[in-house]
Write an enzyme that holds these catalytic residues in place. Sequence first.
Site, short mmCIF file in Angstrom:
data_model
loop_
_atom_site.label_atom_id
_atom_site.label_comp_id
_atom_site.label_asym_id
_atom_site.label_seq_id
_atom_site.Cartn_x
_atom_site.Cartn_y
_atom_site.Cartn_z
N TYR A 1 0.83 -1.21 0.00
CA TYR A 1 0.00 0.00 0.00
C TYR A 1 0.86 1.26 0.00
O TYR A 1 0.56 2.24 -0.66
CB TYR A 1 -0.91 0.02 1.23
CG TYR A 1 -2.04 -0.97 1.19
CD1 TYR A 1 -3.01 -0.91 0.20
CD2 TYR A 1 -2.17 -1.95 2.15
CE1 TYR A 1 -4.07 -1.81 0.16
CE2 TYR A 1 -3.22 -2.86 2.14
CZ TYR A 1 -4.16 -2.79 1.13
OH TYR A 1 -5.21 -3.68 1.11
N PHE B 1 2.02 2.06 -3.44
CA PHE B 1 0.93 2.67 -4.21
C PHE B 1 0.80 4.15 -3.90
O PHE B 1 0.65 4.99 -4.79
CB PHE B 1 -0.41 2.01 -3.85
CG PHE B 1 -0.58 0.60 -4.35
CD1 PHE B 1 0.21 0.10 -5.36
CD2 PHE B 1 -1.55 -0.22 -3.80
CE1 PHE B 1 0.05 -1.20 -5.82
CE2 PHE B 1 -1.72 -1.52 -4.25
CZ PHE B 1 -0.91 -2.00 -5.26
N LYS C 1 -1.29 10.05 -9.65
CA LYS C 1 -2.52 9.28 -9.86
C LYS C 1 -3.64 9.80 -8.96
O LYS C 1 -4.78 10.02 -9.42
CB LYS C 1 -2.27 7.80 -9.57
CG LYS C 1 -3.53 6.94 -9.67
CD LYS C 1 -3.23 5.47 -9.46
CE LYS C 1 -2.85 5.18 -8.01
NZ LYS C 1 -2.70 3.74 -7.77
N TYR C 2 -3.33 10.04 -7.70
CA TYR C 2 -4.37 10.49 -6.76
C TYR C 2 -4.81 11.92 -7.06
O TYR C 2 -5.95 12.29 -6.79
CB TYR C 2 -3.88 10.33 -5.33
CG TYR C 2 -3.67 8.87 -4.98
CD1 TYR C 2 -4.76 8.00 -4.92
CD2 TYR C 2 -2.40 8.35 -4.77
CE1 TYR C 2 -4.58 6.65 -4.65
CE2 TYR C 2 -2.21 7.01 -4.49
CZ TYR C 2 -3.31 6.16 -4.43
OH TYR C 2 -3.13 4.83 -4.17
N GLU D 1 -13.66 -2.22 2.23
CA GLU D 1 -12.35 -2.88 2.13
C GLU D 1 -12.44 -4.25 2.78
O GLU D 1 -12.96 -4.41 3.89
CB GLU D 1 -11.28 -2.04 2.83
CG GLU D 1 -9.90 -2.66 2.88
CD GLU D 1 -9.36 -3.08 1.53
OE1 GLU D 1 -8.98 -4.25 1.38
OE2 GLU D 1 -9.35 -2.23 0.61
N ASP E 1 -16.30 -7.68 1.20
CA ASP E 1 -16.12 -7.75 -0.25
C ASP E 1 -17.09 -6.78 -0.93
O ASP E 1 -18.29 -6.77 -0.62
CB ASP E 1 -16.39 -9.18 -0.71
CG ASP E 1 -15.97 -9.43 -2.16
OD1 ASP E 1 -16.34 -8.60 -3.02
OD2 ASP E 1 -15.29 -10.44 -2.41
N MET E 2 -16.60 -6.00 -1.87
CA MET E 2 -17.43 -5.00 -2.54
C MET E 2 -18.61 -5.62 -3.29
O MET E 2 -19.62 -4.97 -3.53
CB MET E 2 -16.57 -4.20 -3.54
CG MET E 2 -16.06 -4.99 -4.72
SD MET E 2 -14.97 -4.04 -5.79
CE MET E 2 -13.47 -4.00 -4.81
N GLU F 1 -9.65 2.04 -7.52
CA GLU F 1 -8.35 1.99 -8.20
C GLU F 1 -7.95 0.53 -8.39
O GLU F 1 -6.90 0.08 -7.97
CB GLU F 1 -7.28 2.76 -7.42
CG GLU F 1 -7.08 2.35 -5.98
CD GLU F 1 -5.85 3.03 -5.37
OE1 GLU F 1 -4.94 3.41 -6.12
OE2 GLU F 1 -5.82 3.15 -4.14
N GLU G 1 -6.00 -6.95 -12.65
CA GLU G 1 -6.08 -7.13 -11.20
C GLU G 1 -7.53 -7.41 -10.79
O GLU G 1 -7.98 -8.53 -10.85
CB GLU G 1 -5.47 -5.93 -10.47
CG GLU G 1 -3.95 -5.93 -10.56
CD GLU G 1 -3.28 -4.86 -9.72
OE1 GLU G 1 -3.95 -4.27 -8.85
OE2 GLU G 1 -2.06 -4.64 -9.91
#
Length: 417
Positions: A177, A180, A186-187, A241, A269-270, A286, A295
């Site tokens: 993390y 990332f 990116k953010y 998350e 889990d989403m 993301e 991914e």
Amino acid sequence: DGMRTSASSCETSYAEWAAFMSACEHDANVYALLEVGGGDVVHGTWRRWIGERVGAVVLRVDAFRTNARGFPVLPKETQAFIREMFTRNVQVILSDIDSSSRDFERLRCIAPRDVEGDASRVADADAHPMRLYWEYLVYLFRGIDALTEQALIEIPYRDYLQAPLQPLMDNLESVTYETFEKDASKYNQYEEAVRLALLDGVREGDDAVVMVVGAGRGPLVCASLRAANAARRNIIVYAIEKNPNAVVTLQHLAQSDEWRGKVFVCPGDMRSSNLGDVKADIIVSELLGSFGDNELSPECLDGAMWMLKEGGVSIPAEYESFVAPVTAAKLYTGAKVYKDREHMETPYVVQFHRVHRIAEPKSVWTFSHPNKQMPSNERYVTVDFETTHSATIHGFAGYFDALLYSGQSGTVRCSIH
């Protein structure tokens, strides 16, 4: 001898090298020594050597020309080649000997005393016959752009085969993390996308629900809160998350002054989170890998779309994948050392450095969210490439270009193409 003065001799030299490496089964201990001499380096053909195992470059003085002031300079293409070698940490050796000659003919150098007005600025003790060539190479070296802060962070990952992440199967470690989160650009793009989506879709004074699916340790949550402040909109953020270790970090942040009352942490889990009747105006994720779809997108993001309101916005909205054939000797031998098919067919994540792209990338497929037009995520494509010179294809490079958001207020993309 990899660099000669004509296209045909360059092709012959490269063909000999390719055949030799094939006979050596691409052994990691075999390197090329390139000798660059009289005449111009042929445009384009030298680039394939960037992806090969070049140990050093011998630059002969007869590769130089004399400018109007009498100083030695390199032709444009040779300049470009030497700069690339410097950039990729390849040793460059100045030589006044033609090793292609049986008698190792010594080539005439331009010394400081040969240039009008130059002898006066150089002491006799320093008037080495190779000095002017060396000074020119120093000039070229100093002209290389300094590495950005992001490039310095990426140095340890150059030409290193990283196993692809499996964030659905595995719970990522904190250090992953952290890597990332160093990608600030990116953010920034995600923040701008959320800001524009809020401006277009939420009236001032109304509350909007933003769901960050796969929230990790919260960088997208922070980006969404900053976007809301910039857009002067009120938002409630649901951070979803599944990694229990990351959830602990999120729950700790939810007690902070910046997050309290604005962010709700939802472990799970989403695709199956139970949020009751809550629906999102904006879903932010993301889940893109380096190839776009390698991914968690598109399958897991499709599985989260049931939480999006009718007419709601997904960020990203669309992403396209591209491939290009590459010469990448180091990467090839890195995968080959395992001596099995699995490692040769694994889609690794790589920070390309000593890699030559043989042809321009071509599009292979596109995914969009919400996925209403094409319910199946199966894709198959045949792609043709053209090149102007021979080269060894060690593998294929994958890239993506993502449309994060497009609306009345503007368009935001995130891309490694």
